[in-house]
Design an enzyme around this catalytic site. Structure first.
Site, mmCIF file in Angstrom:
data_model
loop_
_atom_site.group_PDB
_atom_site.id
_atom_site.type_symbol
_atom_site.label_atom_id
_atom_site.label_comp_id
_atom_site.label_asym_id
_atom_site.label_seq_id
_atom_site.Cartn_x
_atom_site.Cartn_y
_atom_site.Cartn_z
ATOM 1 N N SER A 1 31.477 13.860 -16.064
ATOM 2 C CA SER A 1 32.691 14.343 -16.744
ATOM 3 C C SER A 1 32.996 15.790 -16.392
ATOM 4 O O SER A 1 34.155 16.170 -16.209
ATOM 5 C CB SER A 1 32.541 14.186 -18.264
ATOM 6 N N LYS A 2 31.960 16.609 -16.267
ATOM 7 C CA LYS A 2 32.181 18.029 -15.985
ATOM 8 C C LYS A 2 32.506 18.282 -14.513
ATOM 9 O O LYS A 2 33.230 19.231 -14.187
ATOM 10 C CB LYS A 2 30.964 18.847 -16.432
ATOM 11 N N SER B 1 30.299 23.450 -16.979
ATOM 12 C CA SER B 1 28.848 23.539 -17.098
ATOM 13 C C SER B 1 28.261 23.665 -15.697
ATOM 14 O O SER B 1 28.950 23.429 -14.697
ATOM 15 C CB SER B 1 28.332 22.262 -17.774
ATOM 16 N N TYR C 1 27.550 13.107 -18.741
ATOM 17 C CA TYR C 1 28.033 14.462 -18.983
ATOM 18 C C TYR C 1 28.271 15.183 -17.650
ATOM 19 O O TYR C 1 29.303 15.840 -17.470
ATOM 20 C CB TYR C 1 27.008 15.219 -19.836
ATOM 21 N N ASN D 1 37.783 23.789 -24.802
ATOM 22 C CA ASN D 1 36.354 23.895 -25.075
ATOM 23 C C ASN D 1 35.747 22.599 -25.604
ATOM 24 O O ASN D 1 34.553 22.363 -25.417
ATOM 25 C CB ASN D 1 36.111 25.023 -26.093
ATOM 26 N N ARG E 1 35.650 20.453 -41.997
ATOM 27 C CA ARG E 1 34.748 21.300 -41.216
ATOM 28 C C ARG E 1 35.493 22.479 -40.589
ATOM 29 O O ARG E 1 34.958 23.581 -40.497
ATOM 30 C CB ARG E 1 34.056 20.472 -40.134
ATOM 31 N N ASP F 1 37.801 17.336 -37.569
ATOM 32 C CA ASP F 1 37.561 17.172 -38.996
ATOM 33 C C ASP F 1 38.159 18.357 -39.761
ATOM 34 O O ASP F 1 37.749 19.501 -39.570
ATOM 35 C CB ASP F 1 36.056 17.068 -39.250
#
Length: 292
Positions: free
Chosen positions: A196-197, A137, A193, A88, A40, A37
């Protein structure tokens, strides 16, 4: 340091924002704060400007091929090469307790496929002796899995991209067909999650073998951090969470490659399922529920 150029994806808030701030503080000459965005992203830059830090901004939607290509073309035109890329950008399950097909597809698209697009368009313009950091993570450690077949396949020495692709397809199909066996995983919370990590950490090992130039690629667990993503839960502040990513970007020996790091800067064996470095959701749940 003033001659270095660094990119941080998904950095208008959270850990990425603090990484940008720390890189500026450390004297990196050009630091790009990126966000999907524009408004932002520009607001985040203005906030840092008020604190005396002056990163640049560029729009970047990590799972949009044209957006990544446009950014890479801009970087080539203006700098030719860059020094540091910190992947990130990431998202987590909208509902921590449920695993839906559409949500899982979206999470994998951002967290994993977004890095593949960076690899296709941005990695070729990273300098020799450059550095790439993939933010993962504790959810990404192999100990999050209990399925022996996938543990063995993902930790083998000759790991291939097809192994990761098959792993992700297996998971998505089981979710889609409602045949998922939760005994394959150490926990069933924030499962998409975790998947994916795990894929990101496995990809890091492959990318390091394939990169060619003397570029170091490492992944890390930045800690259980208080962010919007964790709904404000966490044991670390955002500035504390930026410490290890910046250490990997600027301070560690260039010879350290294809490794998985913990928030305290220690290297952990990603391939050892017996280390029990998986995410314990009770830690999050207790904070979500608050004091009793």
């Amino acid at each position: 340091m003033e001659n270095k150029i660094a990119i941080v994806t998904g950095s208008n808030k959270g850990i990425g924002f603090e990484i940008v701030k720390e890189l500026c503080k450390r004297g990196v000459g050009v630091v790009y704060l990126t966000a999907r965005d524009i408004q932002r992203g520009q607001k985040a830059v203005q906030e840092l400007n008020r604190e005396g830090y002056f990163p640049k901004f560029h729009q970047l939607e990590v799972n949009n091929k044209q957006s990544v290509k446009n950014f890479a073309d801009y970087l080539k035109k203006n700098y030719n090469e860059i020094d540091i890329l910190i992947n990130n950008a990431g998202v987590i399950n909208e509902d921590f307790y449920k695993t839906s097909y559409e949500d899982s597809k979206y999470i994998i698209d951002i967290n994993y496929n977004g890095i593949l697009l960076s690899e296709e368009y941005i990695y070729p313009i990273i300098k020799d002796n450059g550095r790439i950091i993939n933010i993962s993570s504790d959810c990404g450690h192999i100990s999050n899995l209990k399925n022996k077949y996938w543990i063995e396949r993902l930790t083998k020495d000759n790991l291939q991209r097809d192994d990761i692709n098959d792993f992700l397809s297996w998971f998505l199909q089981s979710v889609k067909n409602n045949t998922i066996d939760y005994n394959d995983f150490v926990e069933d919370k924030i499962l998409s999650y975790r998947i994916s990590k795990i894929a990101v950490c496995a990809l890091t090992r492959i990318q390091q073998k394939e990169i060619g130039k003397n570029i170091s690629i490492n992944s890390l667990h930045p800690g259980f951090v208080k962010t919007n993503m964790t709904k404000g839960c966490g044991n670390f502040t955002l500035d504390e969470a930026a410490d290890t990513p910046v250490y990997l970007a600027l301070d560690i020996e260039q010879s350290v490659k294809g490794k998985y790091f913990w928030f305290d800067k220690t290297e952990q064996d990603w391939t050892d399922p017996n280390l029990k470095l998986y995410c314990v959701f009770d830690t999050i749940e207790n904070q979500l529920q608050g004091p009793k």
